[in-house]
Structures are given as C-alpha cells and as structure tokens.
Design an enzyme around this catalytic site. Structure first.
Site, PDB file in Angstrom:
ATOM      1  CD1 TRP A 256      -2.396  -2.116   1.589  1.00 42.15           C
ATOM      2  CD2 TRP A 256      -3.075  -0.933  -0.185  1.00 42.15           C
ATOM      3  NE1 TRP A 256      -3.469  -2.764   1.025  1.00 42.15           N
ATOM      4  CE2 TRP A 256      -3.910  -2.067  -0.055  1.00 42.15           C
ATOM      5  CE3 TRP A 256      -3.313  -0.048  -1.235  1.00 42.15           C
ATOM      6  CZ2 TRP A 256      -4.961  -2.340  -0.944  1.00 42.15           C
ATOM      7  CZ3 TRP A 256      -4.362  -0.314  -2.119  1.00 42.15           C
ATOM      8  CH2 TRP A 256      -5.168  -1.444  -1.965  1.00 42.15           C
TER       9      TRP A 256
ATOM     10  CG  ASP B  37      -3.206   4.111   3.872  1.00 44.96           C
ATOM     11  OD1 ASP B  37      -4.262   3.958   4.528  1.00 44.96           O
ATOM     12  OD2 ASP B  37      -2.975   3.523   2.798  1.00 44.96           O
TER      13      ASP B  37
ATOM     14  CE  LYS C  91      -9.355  -2.410   3.004  1.00 45.31           C
ATOM     15  NZ  LYS C  91      -8.175  -1.640   2.664  1.00 45.31           N
TER      16      LYS C  91
HETATM   17  C1  LIG Z   1      -7.584  -1.146   1.415  1.00 44.98           C
HETATM   18  C2  LIG Z   1      -6.460  -0.213   1.553  1.00 44.98           C
HETATM   19  C3  LIG Z   1      -6.263   0.846   0.652  1.00 44.98           C
HETATM   20  C4  LIG Z   1      -7.162   1.064  -0.541  1.00 44.98           C
HETATM   21  O1  LIG Z   1      -8.390   1.490  -0.076  1.00 44.98           O
HETATM   22  P1  LIG Z   1      -9.582   1.911  -1.056  1.00 44.98           P
HETATM   23  O2  LIG Z   1     -10.541   2.532  -0.108  1.00 44.98           O
HETATM   24  O3  LIG Z   1     -10.070   0.660  -1.705  1.00 44.98           O
HETATM   25  O4  LIG Z   1      -9.046   2.872  -2.042  1.00 44.98           O
HETATM   26  C5  LIG Z   1      -5.207   1.693   0.863  1.00 44.98           C
HETATM   27  N1  LIG Z   1      -4.390   1.544   1.923  1.00 44.98           N
HETATM   28  C6  LIG Z   1      -4.543   0.541   2.794  1.00 44.98           C
HETATM   29  C7  LIG Z   1      -3.596   0.419   3.947  1.00 44.98           C
HETATM   30  C8  LIG Z   1      -5.586  -0.370   2.645  1.00 44.98           C
HETATM   31  O5  LIG Z   1      -5.753  -1.363   3.534  1.00 44.98           O
END
Ligand SMILES: *Cc1c(COP(=O)(O)O)cnc(C)c1O
Length: 364
Positions: A104, A175, A199
């Site tokens: 990511w 993130d 998530k």
């Molecule tokens: C799932 C995830 C993403 C992507 O998320 P979207 O909402 O599908 O764009 C980015 N970073 C991390 C750490 C993730 O777990």
C-alpha cells in the site's frame, strides 16, 4: 439466523448490534417516517447524525481542536493523489518523502509521483517487506513538505508501533485504512491521517481524513474543488452530497466502540486475538508460518502460509465448510490471511485456532 466468522480484509465484518440497529431503523429512522438513505443531507436529522459522528470520532481518538475531520469519498486510493495535490504547494513544486513498507505505501508512492516530486526515504522491499526500517535506514529530505507512511500494511501484515518515534523533518501523513480505531494513538504526532472506512470503521464509500489546520490552503491551483481539503473543511464535508448512509453506519460503529470501553477497551481484545493467532502459527512446528519480524507483526491482518502449498485448497475448502470465510491470501502474496478487525469477536479467533490446530493434526 447464521452468521459466518468473516476474516475478509475489506469490506469486512461489522458489529452485529450495529447491523441490527440499521435493520431496525432502515425504513423509519427514529420516527422520521423515512430511512437515512432517503433523507436530505442538509436536513435537521442528517445534520444531527453527521455532527454526532464527528463528535464521537473526536472523543474516541482524542482529536485535538486544531484538526479538521473530513467525511469524504473516493477511498484511500483517491487520497494517494489528493495528498500530493493538497500538500505540495499552490505551484505544486514541493517535494515529499515516502516510507515504503509494503504494497500500500508502495502504491501511494507511485501515485504521488504522478502529481509531484517524491522520494523514497526508506524501503524494506529488499527484505520482501517482512520488517520495518531501522532508525539508521531513514534518510529524510530536510526540505520535504511531508513524510508519508502506511502504519498498517494490510497485505504484508506489518504494523508500526503505537508510538511512531522516528524524528522526521516534516509532518507525518499516515494511511491508517486497516487499523484506524483498533487502538489508541497520539493524533498530534501526525499532520494528516486518512483511511477508507470499509476495513475497520464502517461500510465502503466513506473515506476519513483528519488534517491539521496549518496544512489546509496549500493545494495546487488546478485541483478540483471536491478534492481540496480547505474547501471541504469550509463546507463541513458538504460541498456536495456526502456518503450519508455510510456516515450514519460509521456513527453507529463509533457508539458501539464507546460501549466496548473506547479504543483502550477494544485494543485489549485486539491484542488478545492477535496473540492467540500468532501463538497458533508459531506453535505449529512449521506447519504454518508468518515471517514478519516479531515487533512489527500486525494485530489486524495476519498473513500466513502452509508449509505445503498443495494443502492450500483443502485448507480453504475445509475452513469454509466450518463457517470460516475470507481466509484466502491477497492475490499478490498467496497463502492465507486472517483479518481480525474490531468487529471480529475473540470467539471467532478461538474457532479459527481450533480449526487450524485440527487441520495441522490431520495433515501434518
Ligand atoms: C484497502 C487499503 C487501501 C485502498 O483502499 P480503497 O478505499 O479501496 O481505495 C489503501 N491503503 C490501505 C492500507 C488499505 O488497507
């Protein structure tokens, strides 16, 4: 009614009491004669919902007063672009540092490179993302506008500790998509925190951004208005229609978290769940393996492999038959992955561990 044990990485399990309350209120929200999906976002009822959601999120996380909470759309992936567009200056001529610790953060780095100057301040890719960088490995640009990191790598299962301690020359941008609200942490350590809700926070469609006031107003001149944090902040996340239903559902999750003892309460359960699962893997005599350095193993996403990949199909079929769902590893990584988010109860991990022990006995 029978619910599976859902180990999906996202969209993921939600707390059952939250789903039940949504069902209860679906056609008539608290006497309004209509459901939240059918309401004007500018009406009194929804204004109350979004204000309560923000207040509860602020109190759960301890968000200081000089931060804005934004309820946005586009997912974390849109933030990969939106962050450099907002933070590299009105001329877009700044530079940013990226820490690359898994898929990511690597994606975030790649996307940011399309919008501005970025450099890699540390990477653990040579070690196949099985650890975090050591203090000595960080090489920051003193002129960086921000330092980006992913505090929990959902695919590789690498998590930064609650205290992110390395000294950085610029605000940290994190993130936190897959572990936001899983434990307390110090918001004031970060300039900006973001995550897709699907998530650990609520349904897909909502993206949370928590940004410090002094980082607003630095956006590139050509940025679309809906992507400009300052514009969104000035409009209370309602420059246009926000994802009303997802905000409502996330608000119910915040109330549920308060009832679990807040983030300290849920962090205790999460630590127990992770300890149980890693003990099963480590105690399997090599039948199961997780090769992430012990001090940075994720408490939310636990990837593991079977010593004999020929058993993968049987593992997945048998686990599914036992009501354990979503254990197939990410396509880029293979093997298995158990995501054990807030809403996955301790009992679910107990059932998984019993299944894994039994499977190892039958096939070991
Ligand atoms: C799932 C995830 C993403 C992507 O998320 P979207 O909402 O599908 O764009 C980015 N970073 C991390 C750490 C993730 O777990």
């Amino acid at each position: 009614m029978s619910r599976v044990w859902n180990f999906s990485a996202g969209p993921a399990v939600l707390p059952l009491p939250v789903l039940e309350q949504i069902r209860e209120e679906l056609t008539d929200w608290q006497g309004a004669g209509m459901g939240v999906m059918e309401m004007s976002h500018r009406g009194k009822a929804f204004t109350g919902i979004i204000e309560a959601a923000e207040a509860d999120l602020r109190s759960l996380l301890g968000v200081p007063g000089n931060y804005r909470v934004l309820f946005l759309q586009g997912g974390a992936t849109q933030q990969f672009a939106q962050i450099p567009l907002n933070l590299l200056g009105t001329g877009g001529d700044g530079s940013a540092d990226y820490i690359v610790t898994g898929s990511w953060s690597k994606k975030a780095f790649g996307e940011a490179a399309r919008f501005g100057r970025v450099r890699c301040a540390a990477s653990t890719e040579a070690d196949r993302f099985t650890r975090l960088p050591t203090a000595a490995e960080y090489a920051f640009d003193p002129a960086a506008a921000y330092v980006h990191l992913c505090t929990n790598e959902t695919i590789h299962g690498v998590e930064f500790p609650a205290e992110v301690t390395m000294a950085t020359p610029a605000p940290l941008v994190a993130d936190m998509s897959s572990h936001l609200l899983s434990r307390p942490f110090d918001v004031s350590r970060f300039g900006l925190i973001y995550g897709g809700a699907q998530k650990n926070v609520g349904p897909a469609g909502l993206t949370l951004v928590i940004v410090r006031d002094d980082l607003l107003g630095k956006a590139a001149a050509h940025i679309p208005s809906v992507m400009d944090y300052a514009v969104m902040a000035a409009n209370g996340s309602m420059l246009n229609t926000p994802p009303t239903f997802a905000i409502y559902a996330a608000g119910l999750v915040f109330k549920w978290l308060q009832a679990q003892g807040g983030l300290a309460g849920i962090a205790g359960v999460n630590a127990q769940k992770a300890a149980l699962l890693y003990a099963c893997i480590d105690g399997s005599g090599g039948f199961y393996r997780n090769n992430i350095a012990a001090d940075c193993r994720s408490r939310m996403n636990v990837p593991f492999t079977l010593s004999d990949p020929a058993l993968d199909a049987a593992f997945l079929a048998d686990s599914q038959a036992a009501g354990l769902i979503g254990l197939k590893g990410h396509k880029s990584f293979g093997g298995m992955r158990a995501s054990i988010y807030n809403a996955l109860p301790l009992d679910g991990v107990r059932v998984l561990v019993d299944f894994m022990n039994d499977f190892a006995k039958r096939h070991g």
